[in-house]
Design an enzyme around this catalytic site. Structure first.
Site, PDB file in Angstrom:
ATOM      1  N   LYS A 135      -7.745 -23.496   1.065  1.00 56.75           N
ATOM      2  CA  LYS A 135      -9.014 -22.795   1.501  1.00 56.75           C
ATOM      3  C   LYS A 135      -9.958 -22.777   1.115  1.00 56.75           C
ATOM      4  O   LYS A 135     -10.034 -22.236   0.230  1.00 56.75           O
ATOM      5  CB  LYS A 135      -7.960 -21.098   0.992  1.00 56.75           C
ATOM      6  N   GLU A 194       7.873  -7.602   1.174  1.00 57.65           N
ATOM      7  CA  GLU A 194       7.827  -5.616   0.892  1.00 57.65           C
ATOM      8  C   GLU A 194       8.999  -4.550   1.062  1.00 57.65           C
ATOM      9  O   GLU A 194       9.506  -3.809   0.202  1.00 57.65           O
ATOM     10  CB  GLU A 194       6.865  -5.052   1.907  1.00 57.65           C
ATOM     11  N   ARG A 249       7.564  -3.173   6.847  1.00 62.80           N
ATOM     12  CA  ARG A 249       8.791  -3.486   7.170  1.00 62.80           C
ATOM     13  C   ARG A 249       9.695  -3.234   6.119  1.00 62.80           C
ATOM     14  O   ARG A 249      10.453  -4.240   5.955  1.00 62.80           O
ATOM     15  CB  ARG A 249       7.891  -4.597   6.470  1.00 62.80           C
TER      16      ARG A 249
END
Length: 642
Positions: A289, A375, A403
């Site tokens: 990343k 979640e 969610r």
């Protein structure tokens, strides 16, 4: 205008088909130019930088090998798709990214045929790709057809159960489907959980780096004379390292790990898979990343999300603020409560920095839990913590809490467990647009029996609400607060416990009462000053609670005023709807009360500045003034809105 990077090859690319004319060596050069263009563009617009930089080579290789848009390339989350946008006919608009009328910061079906599936939240790509694969095989989209379905999913997104539900179903159906696991050892924060450890072990062994993919997972793709030797090599390797067993047990052929920045290796693997794959394939690519831009590589979040910045130094150009952010106010208030009560614990879903819980984790590491992008699990985990006698604070962005709503209902509310929901990013969020707007939490939380729902009007009120939630053991309680800085009020040393279901009068007046829920109170104050200049001195009240309502306050306002207007930064069905129900039940409308409710409009509001969004939403001070005048039947000033 800032200096633009020199990009002679990229300048020749208008759509992905243009990559077919380039040699493999030129594709490597194109990737370097694409990285430079991505950095330059995001330096001007701000946005998600690190994820895109990590998939530059993969983006080029995918578009060079496959045939988008017929082949459906589905980018999980979407914030890794900036390089994809540049290669798919949107380079001329890339510097409008995340601005009103410009490109979305995520993939968006209405924006381009090269975005087959929109993605603002993570872990949906495999499910969507499987849907495309089945639609292809059943003759869907006959006008232009569907070729391959390719999902690009990050290792952080693989911590969500949805990804495994999709893989389980894909393995069962056996459809030709390609999943690329973009493994950069990062989601937004550092990776957590057993899945992260498993992936780390997969590429820790030297044999995989040396033998690359062939002996491990692509046996069925090799020419028949070579398959037997490859199978023997594969069996030998099983005793040397853990291998891709999990993915293979789910029914996927596993290829990898491979170097996601090695163009030669990427092209070879993708071409082989395209030619020979028959069922579900998983290609495990190791990437970095922020790759290729030192400031991003060295940042703790690898340049996940940035403001505009100086390309040479990486220094971000953030406007100074005289007030702390609501997130930091919440975090510091929670620390003070936790210092007095060792039963307080904190849970977040892959957002320790975004929710401010990084501070809590540093102070109380054994009492802070980052469960990854999960979640649903976070909510039920908190329910278990509460049932076990602890006082959990579940800190999740409003848009992500959606969610876990089934768990909020069944595991928390039905059982009346005292889980404290700290709902960050409530309301509009600016450049992140519709997918990240916290528009619905008032409505979906306040309709649950026994749920207490609060909204902070300013940062001082937020401190009081943290204290109130900490002290509340009779059932679930939620408090919402927005993105960004507070209004600059003085903060109390420690919060006071508010009386549940009790609002407050902010200003006494007559004729019209303005009843605010949440941080639009400052705009309501401005509106009141304008109305006073017109000879109408309104009453202002801060509801504080959407559930339970302050019946006495609301009915008194209704009885003593000609009109009552509620204002909230939430969708229809929220606070105003509850107030209207109360007024109807009590016969207030029969007595001639004029009632209006100002809420977010029934549309998805695209990315823009906060000021532009509020204008679209009709929730500015000027809109409150206009609504009050219209409700009272007072004419507007000639030539402009009053």
């Amino acid at each position: 205008m800032p200096d633009r990077p020199k990009t002679p090859l990229l300048d020749q690319v208008r759509i992905p088909a243009d990559l077919k004319r380039l040699s493999d060596a030129q594709l490597s050069q194109l990737a370097a130019e694409l990285r430079s263009e991505t950095i330059a563009a995001v330096s001007e617009t701000g946005g998600h930088l690190g994820a895109g930089l990590g998939v530059v080579e993969l983006t080029v290789a995918l578009h060079a090998v496959f045939d988008a848009p017929r082949d459906r390339i589905i980018w999980d989350v979407g914030h890794q798709a900036y390089p994809h946008k540049i290669l798919t006919g949107r380079r001329d608009r890339i510097r409008t990214l995340r601005r009103k009328g410009g490109l979305s910061g995520f993939t968006k079906r209405s924006e381009s045929p090269y975005d087959p599936f929109g993605a603002g939240h993570s872990s949906t790509s495999i499910s969507a790709a499987l849907g495309f694969a089945v639609a292809r095989d059943l003759g869907g989209a006959p006008e232009h057809g569907i070729g391959d379905a390719i999902a690009v999913i990050g290792d952080g997104a693989m911590s969500a159960g949805l990804a495994y539900e999709a893989m389980n179903n894909a393995g069962h159906l056996g459809k030709r489907l390609i999943v690329i696991l973009n493994d950069n050892e990062m989601s937004i924060a550092e990776p957590v959980g057993a899945m992260s450890s498993y992936l780390s072990r997969l590429y820790a062994g030297a044999p995989f780096q040396e033998l690359k993919a062939a002996a491990k997972g692509a046996v069925s793709l090799l020419p028949e004379p070579l398959q037997m030797g490859a199978k023997r090599a594969k069996e030998m390797l099983k005793g040397m390292t853990i291998g891709g067993t999990l993915f293979e047990e789910l029914g996927f052929s596993y290829v990898g790990p491979i170097d996601g920045h090695d163009m030669e290796q990427l092209l070879a693997i993708l071409r082989t898979v395209k030619e020979r794959a028959t069922g579900p394939m998983l290609i495990h690519a190791i990437t970095k990343k922020g790759k290729g831009y030192r400031p991003a590589e060295s940042a703790s979040d690898r340049g996940h999300a940035t403001a505009t910045f100086d390309v040479l130094t990486g220094k971000q150009k953030k406007a100074p603020s005289n007030a702390p952010s609501y997130t930091s106010v919440f975090a510091n208030a929670l620390l003070k409560e936790a210092a007095e009560d060792d039963r307080i614990v904190a849970v977040t879903a892959a957002m320790p920095d975004g929710t401010g819980l990084k501070l809590f984790e540093q102070r109380y590491p054994s009492r802070c839990f980052d469960v990854g992008i999960a979640e649903q699990h976070a909510v039920t985990f908190c329910a278990g913590l509460a049932a076990g006698g602890l006082r959990p604070f579940c800190a999740i962005y409003s848009t992500f809490l959606q969610r876990g709503y089934d768990q909020v209902v069944h595991d928390v509310a039905v059982q009346r467990l005292p889980v404290r929901f700290a709902i960050d990013r409530a309301g509009l969020v600016g450049a992140d647009g519709a997918t990240h707007a916290g528009a619905y939490d008032i409505a979906f939380m306040a309709n649950l029996p026994g749920m207490v729902v609060m909204a902070a009007a300013d940062e001082a009120e937020l401190v009081h609400m943290v204290a109130t939630a900490a002290a509340h053991d009779e059932g679930p309680i939620a408090f919402r607060y927005p993105r960004g800085e507070g209004v600059g009020v003085e903060l109390p040393e420690r919060g006071e416990v508010l009386e549940i279901g009790r609002g407050r009068i902010v200003r006494e007046g007559g004729r019209v009462a303005l009843l605010s829920f949440g941080t639009r109170l400052e705009e309501v104050r401005k509106a009141a000053e304008t109305l006073s200049d017109k000879g109408i001195s309104p009453t202002i009240a801060d509801a504080r609670f959407a559930k339970p309502l302050d019946r006495e306050l609301i009915l008194t306002l209704a009885a003593e005023h000609e009109a009552l207007i509620t204002i909230e930064e939430g969708a229809v069905g929220g606070f105003g709807s509850h107030v209207a129900q109360l007024l109807a039940d009590e016969g207030a409308f029969d007595r001639g009360l004029k009632f209006r409710s100002m809420v977010l409009p029934d549309i998805f509001i695209d990315q823009a500045s906060m000021e532009e969004m509020y204008r679209v939403a009709g929730l500015s001070a000027a809109d409150v003034v206009a609504k009050a005048l219209e409700t009272l039947g007072v004419a507007e000033i000639r030539g402009r809105r009053a």
